[in-house]
Design a protein around this motif. Structure first.
Motif, short mmCIF file in Angstrom:
data_model
loop_
_atom_site.label_atom_id
_atom_site.label_comp_id
_atom_site.label_asym_id
_atom_site.label_seq_id
_atom_site.Cartn_x
_atom_site.Cartn_y
_atom_site.Cartn_z
N TYR A 3 3.59 25.02 -28.26
CA TYR A 3 3.74 24.03 -29.33
C TYR A 3 2.93 24.50 -30.52
CZ TYR A 3 -0.94 21.98 -28.87
OH TYR A 3 -2.28 21.76 -28.89
N SER A 4 3.46 24.23 -31.71
CA SER A 4 2.77 24.61 -32.94
C SER A 4 1.84 23.47 -33.33
CB SER A 4 3.81 24.86 -34.01
OG SER A 4 3.35 24.44 -35.26
N THR A 8 5.71 17.86 -35.78
CA THR A 8 7.17 17.90 -35.69
C THR A 8 7.73 16.99 -36.79
OG1 THR A 8 7.09 18.29 -33.31
CG2 THR A 8 9.14 17.37 -34.19
N SER A 38 8.31 4.82 -29.48
CA SER A 38 7.79 4.52 -28.14
C SER A 38 8.07 5.64 -27.15
CB SER A 38 8.35 3.20 -27.63
OG SER A 38 9.72 3.31 -27.38
N LYS A 39 9.17 6.40 -27.34
CA LYS A 39 9.54 7.40 -26.34
C LYS A 39 9.21 8.83 -26.72
CE LYS A 39 11.25 4.41 -23.47
NZ LYS A 39 10.53 4.12 -22.22
N ARG A 42 5.03 8.44 -28.81
CA ARG A 42 4.15 7.93 -27.75
C ARG A 42 2.71 7.77 -28.28
NH1 ARG A 42 5.95 7.86 -22.53
NH2 ARG A 42 3.75 7.94 -22.01
N ASN A 44 0.85 10.09 -29.45
CA ASN A 44 0.51 11.30 -30.18
C ASN A 44 0.96 11.24 -31.66
OD1 ASN A 44 -0.19 13.96 -30.71
ND2 ASN A 44 1.60 14.84 -29.68
N PHE A 48 3.49 14.09 -35.24
CA PHE A 48 4.80 13.85 -35.86
C PHE A 48 4.65 13.44 -37.31
CE2 PHE A 48 5.29 13.51 -31.35
CZ PHE A 48 6.54 14.04 -31.08
N LEU A 118 -7.72 9.24 -19.29
CA LEU A 118 -6.96 10.46 -19.52
C LEU A 118 -7.18 11.10 -20.88
CD1 LEU A 118 -3.44 9.78 -17.99
CD2 LEU A 118 -5.21 11.28 -17.13
N TYR A 121 -8.24 10.08 -28.45
CA TYR A 121 -7.51 10.43 -29.68
C TYR A 121 -8.34 10.03 -30.89
CZ TYR A 121 -3.50 10.85 -26.65
OH TYR A 121 -2.65 11.22 -25.67
N SER B 4 4.83 2.98 -23.89
CA SER B 4 4.50 2.58 -22.53
C SER B 4 3.68 3.70 -21.90
CB SER B 4 5.80 2.35 -21.78
OG SER B 4 5.68 2.78 -20.46
N SER B 5 2.84 3.35 -20.94
CA SER B 5 2.05 4.40 -20.30
C SER B 5 2.89 5.22 -19.33
CB SER B 5 0.83 3.81 -19.62
OG SER B 5 1.26 2.89 -18.66
N ALA B 6 4.07 4.65 -18.92
CA ALA B 6 4.97 5.42 -18.06
C ALA B 6 5.53 6.59 -18.86
CB ALA B 6 6.12 4.53 -17.59
N PRO B 7 5.61 7.81 -18.25
CA PRO B 7 6.11 8.94 -19.02
C PRO B 7 7.56 8.76 -19.46
CG PRO B 7 5.80 9.53 -16.70
CD PRO B 7 5.23 8.17 -16.88
N THR B 8 7.93 9.41 -20.54
CA THR B 8 9.30 9.42 -21.02
C THR B 8 10.11 10.35 -20.11
OG1 THR B 8 8.59 9.03 -23.28
CG2 THR B 8 10.77 10.01 -23.00
N VAL B 41 7.48 17.48 -26.51
CA VAL B 41 6.37 17.35 -25.57
C VAL B 41 5.07 17.73 -26.28
CG1 VAL B 41 5.38 18.25 -23.43
CG2 VAL B 41 7.83 17.78 -23.57
N ARG B 42 5.13 18.78 -27.06
CA ARG B 42 3.98 19.27 -27.83
C ARG B 42 2.74 19.40 -26.94
NH1 ARG B 42 4.31 19.36 -33.33
NH2 ARG B 42 2.06 19.23 -33.28
N SER B 43 1.65 18.77 -27.34
CA SER B 43 0.41 18.91 -26.58
C SER B 43 0.23 17.75 -25.61
CB SER B 43 -0.76 18.96 -27.55
OG SER B 43 -0.77 17.77 -28.33
N ASN B 44 1.33 17.04 -25.32
CA ASN B 44 1.23 15.81 -24.53
C ASN B 44 2.05 15.89 -23.24
OD1 ASN B 44 0.75 13.15 -23.84
ND2 ASN B 44 2.21 12.28 -25.30
N GLY B 47 2.86 12.93 -20.92
CA GLY B 47 3.70 11.84 -21.41
C GLY B 47 5.17 12.02 -21.10
N PHE B 48 5.54 13.13 -20.46
CA PHE B 48 6.95 13.41 -20.22
C PHE B 48 7.20 13.81 -18.76
CE2 PHE B 48 6.20 13.75 -24.68
CZ PHE B 48 7.34 13.26 -25.26
N VAL B 123 -4.90 16.61 -18.61
CA VAL B 123 -3.65 16.19 -17.98
C VAL B 123 -3.17 17.26 -17.01
CG1 VAL B 123 -2.79 14.66 -19.79
CG2 VAL B 123 -2.46 17.12 -19.98
#
Lengths: 200, 200
Positions: A3-4, A8, A38-39, A42, A44, A48, A118, A121, B4-8, B41-44, B47-48, B123
């Motif tokens: 990732y850069s 994004t 939200s998706k 997130r 981060n 973006f 976890l 930020y 949401s804290s649930a991953p995408t 996804v980048r640096s996260n 989250g996915f 993570v």
């Protein structure tokens, strides 16, 4: 594949609701924006950068002005001025959302830290830019993608069936085919569709 | 609007290259995967959650087997077994990438911390699942979306022109219209397109 560190750049085509008075965004573009936050964004927001494009169609259908009488050049100036203000108010909605949500996401991230330990930020709010263009939305969106070169184009979609599509065309379908960047199409939720699915 | 804290949950349709021998993934699906990692996804990575679906077309075109002679039921068993192994190897490629890249992203995030002091991540690697189905890819992908209900479907696209599309159909176009979740279409880079654009 790495990732850069550059964020994004997400271009988002936004338009007004055909049902609610201004400055309400359409159901499709609000759904698409909320989903993206939200998706994808997130927790981060620093990763973006949003680019909001609003394309105004010159005298979209004329119905609003059926009763108007244009008697002087000033009438036309006034109409253009009114359109500009409507567009600015629409964009203001999204820019405000980015600023407010950036802070909220930070708070939630800090709160989640307390629970699952976890992440930490320290990021600013979601960065964004917004501008207005005039013309045929699908053509203008694709030419703006060419000019601005975002990483991703987000388009909301009414999710019309083939019969409805024949009459109204779909901006999203055109963009998926012609935009020179990855395109995400996000359909309006079925529960949010108005009585006439062509409305938005 | 809050995340949401649930991953995408990102479903990704993957297929084999028509040019290189197995277990090479096609140019389109590798491009789509790399783009998703670096831009979304980048640096996260926490989250996915990736869901890799590989749809095998029963005896896709028959050319491979033009010279084969089937003399016993065992011949067919052998062929099925061979297809299964090819599919598993393809999925193995993506699952391995997720595990290796998760670690790499963590290292890069820690390295970036040194430079810009923005983030600390603790993570695990990118979580993923992978499975094989049989049938018509576009139909199977949409029915799997219905069953698995991912947050997002990622499809690579060869970016074929209208003339080429008539003969080969496009899975991505069908999915954008019919899949019951947001769909991102990622075109193959022009520089990566093989001599015959129908190859992948």
């Amino acid at each position: 594949m790495a990732y850069s560190s550059a964020p994004t750049r997400v271009m988002m085509a936004v338009n007004e609701s055909s049902l609610k008075s201004y400055p309400h965004p359409s159901i499709s573009c609000r759904t698409a924006f909320d989903w993206t936050l939200s998706k994808l964004v997130r927790s981060n927001p620093g990763g973006f950068h949003f680019l909001f494009l609003h394309v105004q169609v010159p005298d979209e259908d004329g119905f609003d002005d059926m009763d108007s009488i244009y008697a002087s050049p000033a009438d036309f100036d006034q109409m253009k001025q009114r359109d500009k203000i409507r567009g600015l108010h629409l964009l203001e909605y999204f820019v405000n959302q980015c600023h407010q949500l950036g802070f909220r996401l930070q708070l939630e991230a800090v709160a989640s830290l307390v629970y699952d330990g976890l992440c930490i930020y320290f990021v600013s709010q979601i960065k964004c830019e917004a501008w207005i263009r005039h013309g045929d939305p699908k053509e203008v969106i694709c030419s703006e993608v060419k000019r601005v070169q975002p990483d991703l184009l987000v388009v909301g979609s009414r999710g019309l069936g083939p019969f409805q599509r024949v009459f109204v065309g779909t901006v999203s379908e055109f963009c998926v085919k012609h935009a020179e960047c990855p395109v995400i199409t996000i359909k309006r939720k079925a529960t949010e569709a108005p009585q006439d699915p062509i409305d938005d």
